[in-house]
Design an enzyme around this catalytic site. Structure first.
Site, PDB file in Angstrom:
ATOM      1  N   SER A   1       0.836  -1.205   0.000  1.00 43.13           N
ATOM      2  CA  SER A   1       0.000   0.000   0.000  1.00 43.13           C
ATOM      3  C   SER A   1       0.865   1.248   0.000  1.00 43.13           C
ATOM      4  CB  SER A   1      -0.871  -0.017   1.258  1.00 43.13           C
ATOM      5  OG  SER A   1      -1.374   1.272   1.519  1.00 43.13           O
TER       6      SER A   1
ATOM      7  N   TYR B   1      -2.296  -0.480  10.011  1.00 46.09           N
ATOM      8  CA  TYR B   1      -2.531  -0.990   8.651  1.00 46.09           C
ATOM      9  C   TYR B   1      -1.236  -0.885   7.835  1.00 46.09           C
ATOM     10  CZ  TYR B   1      -4.014  -0.982   3.764  1.00 46.09           C
ATOM     11  OH  TYR B   1      -4.123  -1.242   2.417  1.00 46.09           O
TER      12      TYR B   1
HETATM   13  N1  LIG Z   1      -8.437  -0.021  -2.639  1.00 48.58           N
HETATM   14  C1  LIG Z   1      -7.366   0.710  -2.308  1.00 48.58           C
HETATM   15  O1  LIG Z   1      -7.374   1.941  -2.396  1.00 48.58           O
HETATM   16  C2  LIG Z   1      -6.109   0.028  -1.820  1.00 48.58           C
HETATM   17  C3  LIG Z   1      -4.969   0.827  -1.625  1.00 48.58           C
HETATM   18  C4  LIG Z   1      -3.801   0.222  -1.164  1.00 48.58           C
HETATM   19  C5  LIG Z   1      -3.762  -1.134  -0.939  1.00 48.58           C
HETATM   20  N2  LIG Z   1      -4.888  -1.887  -1.117  1.00 48.58           N
HETATM   21  C6  LIG Z   1      -4.813  -3.326  -0.825  1.00 48.58           C
HETATM   22  O2  LIG Z   1      -5.273  -4.043  -1.971  1.00 48.58           O
HETATM   23  C7  LIG Z   1      -5.933  -5.239  -1.549  1.00 48.58           C
HETATM   24  C8  LIG Z   1      -7.350  -5.298  -2.105  1.00 48.58           C
HETATM   25  O3  LIG Z   1      -8.043  -4.146  -1.666  1.00 48.58           O
HETATM   26  P1  LIG Z   1      -9.557  -3.855  -2.013  1.00 48.58           P
HETATM   27  O4  LIG Z   1      -9.703  -2.394  -2.117  1.00 48.58           O
HETATM   28  O5  LIG Z   1      -9.979  -4.732  -3.141  1.00 48.58           O
HETATM   29  O6  LIG Z   1     -10.238  -4.308  -0.644  1.00 48.58           O
HETATM   30  P2  LIG Z   1     -11.563  -5.171  -0.378  1.00 48.58           P
HETATM   31  O7  LIG Z   1     -11.806  -5.070   1.094  1.00 48.58           O
HETATM   32  O8  LIG Z   1     -12.642  -4.770  -1.297  1.00 48.58           O
HETATM   33  O9  LIG Z   1     -11.109  -6.640  -0.749  1.00 48.58           O
HETATM   34  C9  LIG Z   1     -10.450  -7.519   0.136  1.00 48.58           C
HETATM   35  C10 LIG Z   1     -11.208  -8.834   0.140  1.00 48.58           C
HETATM   36  O10 LIG Z   1     -10.487  -9.737   0.966  1.00 48.58           O
HETATM   37  C11 LIG Z   1     -11.395 -10.469   1.752  1.00 48.58           C
HETATM   38  N3  LIG Z   1     -10.686 -10.873   2.970  1.00 48.58           N
HETATM   39  C12 LIG Z   1     -10.280 -10.090   3.998  1.00 48.58           C
HETATM   40  N4  LIG Z   1      -9.666 -10.816   4.945  1.00 48.58           N
HETATM   41  C13 LIG Z   1      -9.671 -12.100   4.486  1.00 48.58           C
HETATM   42  C14 LIG Z   1      -9.175 -13.328   5.002  1.00 48.58           C
HETATM   43  N5  LIG Z   1      -8.575 -13.370   6.187  1.00 48.58           N
HETATM   44  N6  LIG Z   1      -9.340 -14.443   4.265  1.00 48.58           N
HETATM   45  C15 LIG Z   1      -9.970 -14.412   3.069  1.00 48.58           C
HETATM   46  N7  LIG Z   1     -10.467 -13.278   2.530  1.00 48.58           N
HETATM   47  C16 LIG Z   1     -10.304 -12.137   3.222  1.00 48.58           C
HETATM   48  C17 LIG Z   1     -12.558  -9.528   2.038  1.00 48.58           C
HETATM   49  O11 LIG Z   1     -13.759 -10.221   2.279  1.00 48.58           O
HETATM   50  C18 LIG Z   1     -12.611  -8.712   0.737  1.00 48.58           C
HETATM   51  O12 LIG Z   1     -13.569  -9.229  -0.154  1.00 48.58           O
HETATM   52  C19 LIG Z   1      -5.887  -5.240  -0.012  1.00 48.58           C
HETATM   53  O13 LIG Z   1      -4.748  -5.975   0.374  1.00 48.58           O
HETATM   54  C20 LIG Z   1      -5.682  -3.779   0.317  1.00 48.58           C
HETATM   55  O14 LIG Z   1      -5.035  -3.617   1.560  1.00 48.58           O
HETATM   56  C21 LIG Z   1      -6.060  -1.341  -1.564  1.00 48.58           C
END
Ligand SMILES: NC(=O)c1ccc[n+]([C@@H]2O[C@H](COP(=O)([O-])OP(=O)(O)OC[C@H]3O[C@@H](n4cnc5c(N)ncnc54)[C@H](O)[C@@H]3O)[C@@H](O)[C@H]2O)c1
Length: 349
Positions: free
Chosen positions: A136, A161
């Protein structure tokens, strides 16, 4: 396997498949004829219906297998690797969100640290061609030097985080070094778009508008020194990941980290005005949010700004979608998904 197309004979293991980025990435892989094993625990951190809508969008693809599972369960992850023997793993499952890590730190340790450790262990015992995982932009903390470059010092995270994401990078480095696992970490910068995350500001502002409530803006009401965010449209994130999948890192330690951001930070207030315009277009009437200004929240950072140089050098691509284009896509989707045009007509009758 540098800069080649996706290998459709490979098995792609995508965690967080019901999530925002996981859904779009998987759909893209499936559209290209790849076989995807998608894992998600479908937790209720935000509206589960949206996660089911995303999964429904993947189910029609023959090459898609969904497994409801938690990555923090080591034996389940091990069994899945033994059963499916993935060639490429993309770990997107995590507890996301900076502010929620202050409220509920346990789940961050469980999913982001233990969960990722289980993925690394599985990659160690069932070797893969490439492990890609989500880091991130939050690892840059309150760094002042911009744009943020992958070589910058990132040892001062300002939220748990961010600490878990930096921890993931260290763990991946070690596993890559010890067990020769080719691994790439992706530092995503504020991703937005249709079917995005309801916990993120642009989605929350839109929800508030339709509930007739004011929106809270955590920038001290100081427009001269506004917060800046490098907003990245979802299609650009997917393009970046797909381009990086066939590009395994080379060198003694096969681990590399890339920013995927827009290299074009926007003032928060400009982003909000653009969202009002996009919603006005989608609804065919003027939208003005009722705004309340509050102090910046603990753990939030004043600005994010991605250098995209390393990504561009590696794969010849960098995100370019403007917030005007991206927010219009979001606004059109939101109005349609929640049937708001119909509701407006009924209310007008
Ligand atoms: N969206 C952003 O702006 C952003 C920015 C930086 C990093 N990220 C990272 O990218 C990745 C995806 O983000 P996103 O925006 O799609 O988030 P999101 O919350 O929509 O997707 C994450 C998914 O993982 C699932 N999940 C969480 N914990 C779990 C576990 N222990 N076992 C199985 N499934 C699990 C959740 O149910 C969810 O559907 C994450 O790692 C997030 O930290 C996202």
């Amino acid at each position: 396997m540098n800069n080649q197309n996706l290998n459709t004979n490979n098995v792609y293991f995508v965690t967080g498949v019901a999530g925002f980025i996981g859904f779009y990435l998987s759909r893209r892989l499936l559209e290209q004829g790849c076989k995807v094993i998608g894992i998600d625990n479908v937790n209720d951190y935000y509206d589960v219906k949206l996660k089911h809508t995303r999964l429904e969008g993947l189910e029609p693809y023959e090459n898609f297998t969904f497994v409801k599972a938690d990555i923090s369960d080591k034996s389940v992850i091990d069994d899945l690797f033994a059963q499916y023997r993935p060639n490429v793993v993309v770990n997107l499952a995590a507890q996301a969100g900076v502010r929620y890590s202050i409220e509920n730190p346990d789940v961050y340790m469980q999913s982001n640290v233990i969960g990722f450790y289980n993925i690394l262990e599985a990659c160690r015992h069932y070797p893969v061609d490439h492990l890609i995982y989500a880091s991130s932009s939050s690892v840059y903390g309150a760094n002042k030097k911009v744009p943020f470059e992958e070589t910058d010092f990132v040892d001062h995270p300002v939220s748990l985080y961010a600490s878990t994401k930096k921890t993931n990078e260290l763990m991946a480095h070690t596993y890559s070094h010890l067990y020769k696992i080719p691994a790439t970490g992706l530092r995503f910068f504020t991703v937005y778009g249709p079917m995005g995350r309801p916990d993120m500001a642009y989605f929350g502002f839109t929800d508030k508008y339709f509930k007739g409530e004011p929106i809270k803006i955590f920038n001290n009401g100081d427009f001269e020194n506004d917060l800046y965010r490098d907003f990245t449209y979802i299609a650009d994130i997917v393009e970046g990941i797909v381009k990086l999948i066939p590009r395994t890192p080379i060198g003694a330690v096969q681990h590399e980290v890339f920013n995927i951001g827009n290299n074009n930070p926007e003032k928060l207030m400009h982003f909000i005005t653009s969202l009002e315009k996009a919603l006005s277009n989608a609804l065919g009437k003027e939208v003005n949010f009722d705004k309340v200004f509050e102090p910046i929240k603990p753990g939030d950072v004043p600005r994010t700004f991605a250098s995209t140089e390393r990504l561009y050098q590696a794969v010849g691509f960098k995100p370019e979608t403007t917030i005007e284009e991206g927010l219009q896509q979001f606004a059109d989707w939101y109005v349609q998904y929640y049937n708001l045009l119909e509701k407006e007509e009924v209310a007008g009758n």
